[in-house]
Motif scaffolding. Structure first.
Motif, PDB file in Angstrom:
ATOM      1  N   LEU A  13      16.144  96.706 101.654  1.00 27.29           N
ATOM      2  CA  LEU A  13      17.571  96.903 101.418  1.00 27.29           C
ATOM      3  C   LEU A  13      17.867  97.030  99.928  1.00 27.29           C
ATOM      4  N   ALA A  14      17.295  96.137  99.125  1.00 28.83           N
ATOM      5  CA  ALA A  14      17.581  96.132  97.692  1.00 28.83           C
ATOM      6  C   ALA A  14      17.087  97.407  97.018  1.00 28.83           C
ATOM      7  N   VAL A  15      15.848  97.823  97.327  1.00 31.42           N
ATOM      8  CA  VAL A  15      15.294  99.011  96.682  1.00 31.42           C
ATOM      9  C   VAL A  15      16.048 100.260  97.102  1.00 31.42           C
ATOM     10  N   ARG A  16      16.354 100.391  98.389  1.00 30.35           N
ATOM     11  CA  ARG A  16      17.043 101.593  98.864  1.00 30.35           C
ATOM     12  C   ARG A  16      18.481 101.648  98.354  1.00 30.35           C
ATOM     13  N   MET A  17      19.123 100.496  98.257  1.00 28.25           N
ATOM     14  CA  MET A  17      20.463 100.466  97.676  1.00 28.25           C
ATOM     15  C   MET A  17      20.428 100.932  96.230  1.00 28.25           C
ATOM     16  N   ALA A  18      19.481 100.399  95.464  1.00 26.12           N
ATOM     17  CA  ALA A  18      19.385 100.756  94.047  1.00 26.12           C
ATOM     18  C   ALA A  18      19.040 102.223  93.878  1.00 26.12           C
ATOM     19  N   ALA A  19      18.109 102.744  94.701  1.00 22.88           N
ATOM     20  CA  ALA A  19      17.689 104.136  94.573  1.00 22.88           C
ATOM     21  C   ALA A  19      18.831 105.090  94.874  1.00 22.88           C
ATOM     22  N   THR A  20      19.550 104.834  95.957  1.00 20.19           N
ATOM     23  CA  THR A  20      20.659 105.717  96.327  1.00 20.19           C
ATOM     24  C   THR A  20      21.778 105.645  95.300  1.00 20.19           C
ATOM     25  N   ALA A  21      22.089 104.447  94.839  1.00 24.06           N
ATOM     26  CA  ALA A  21      23.134 104.302  93.822  1.00 24.06           C
ATOM     27  C   ALA A  21      22.754 105.067  92.563  1.00 24.06           C
ATOM     28  N   LEU A  22      21.483 105.009  92.179  1.00 22.67           N
ATOM     29  CA  LEU A  22      21.022 105.717  90.989  1.00 22.67           C
ATOM     30  C   LEU A  22      21.164 107.220  91.162  1.00 22.67           C
ATOM     31  N   VAL A  23      20.819 107.733  92.351  1.00 28.49           N
ATOM     32  CA  VAL A  23      20.958 109.170  92.619  1.00 28.49           C
ATOM     33  C   VAL A  23      22.409 109.600  92.452  1.00 28.49           C
TER      34      VAL A  23
END
Length: 266
Positions: A13-23
């Motif tokens: 959850l944490a990694v995917r949240m951060a990755a999508t937010a960064l995109v």
């Protein structure tokens, strides 16, 4: 075992949240800073699919991941139709109505594609055909003119990015329970494009959105390269070099799109 599972879920959850937010933040900012060509190309980097397939590779055997990657390629064909619908609807509809039409189109296409065989080469050929069709169908809007609105502040971009990250984290974590075909299809749902499209439509206007997403039609080729490479090599290589190779292919395609002039002509 339960503790390990919970650790995996929360880290995913944490990694995917951060990755999508960064995109979302990166693309929205780059459109204003460098123009739609760069923004659209950057949208194709596997900053969401990369972490997603990393976690799948840690939880499931190679055959499962290979099948999921194949259906992710199929899903990217639906993504191209999603982008095309936004391009065609944006000049005449509000941001949310435009998004509703695009999501409905993606859902219908993804449902039909879920019946396709596990054939990565077929998936890639279909993606190329749909991309060519989408570029041709949207060509009349390539020179669309308009007045840009005020740019969104960093606070608003980060908030929307975090919201997108939460959505993709929930979807992709749950999709791993649905089997490889649905897992791959849902993993590649264009949640990043969804929030980017609404953000640009509301803040920069339909003209900037059309230009950005026409570039993104090319940029999605980077995601297709990533997923196709995974689908072709994952059962023959260790998971780490397979992921690194797929990421290298994706980055090479993105660089080619940024610096090659034919990508500008669409």
């Amino acid at each position: 075992m339960e503790t390990v599972f919970l650790d995996v879920v929360w880290s995913a959850l944490a990694v995917r949240m951060a990755a999508t937010a960064l995109v979302v933040v990166l693309v929205s900012w780059s459109v204003g800073a460098f123009g739609p060509l760069i923004g659209g190309a950057l949208a194709g980097l596997p900053m969401v699919l990369g972490p997603g397939f990393y976690f799948l590779s840690q939880q499931f055997p190679a055959d499962y991941v290979q099948q999921a990657a194949t259906y992710a390629v199929y899903s990217l064909s639906a993504t191209q139709l999603f982008l095309l619908l936004i391009i065609l609807c944006a000049p005449n509809l509000s941001p949310w109505r435009t998004l509703l039409c695009a999501v409905a189109g993606w859902a219908v296409a993804a449902l039909l594609l879920s019946f396709m065989p596990v054939q990565p080469v077929l998936g890639l050929a279909l993606f190329i055909a749909v991309t060519a069709f989408s570029l041709r169908a949207s060509r009349r809007l390539a020179g669309m003119k308009g007045t840009s609105k005020a740019k969104a502040g960093w606070g608003l971009l980060i908030f929307r990015g975090a919201l997108a990250g939460l959505l993709v984290a929930i979807v992709t974590t749950s999709s791993s329970l649905l089997g490889p075909s649905l897992s791959g299809l849902i993993m590649a749902f264009p949640i990043g494009y969804t929030v980017v499209a609404v953000t640009i439509h509301q803040t920069l206007g339909a003209a900037s959105l059309v230009a950005t997403l026409r570039s993104a039609l090319w940029g999605t080729g980077s995601l297709a390269g990533f997923c196709s490479t995974l689908a072709l090599v994952f059962t023959y290589m260790h998971w780490l070099p397979a992921l690194l190779l797929a990421a290298a292919v994706s980055i090479a395609i993105t660089l080619l799109l940024v610096f090659r002039p034919w990508a500008r002509r669409g």
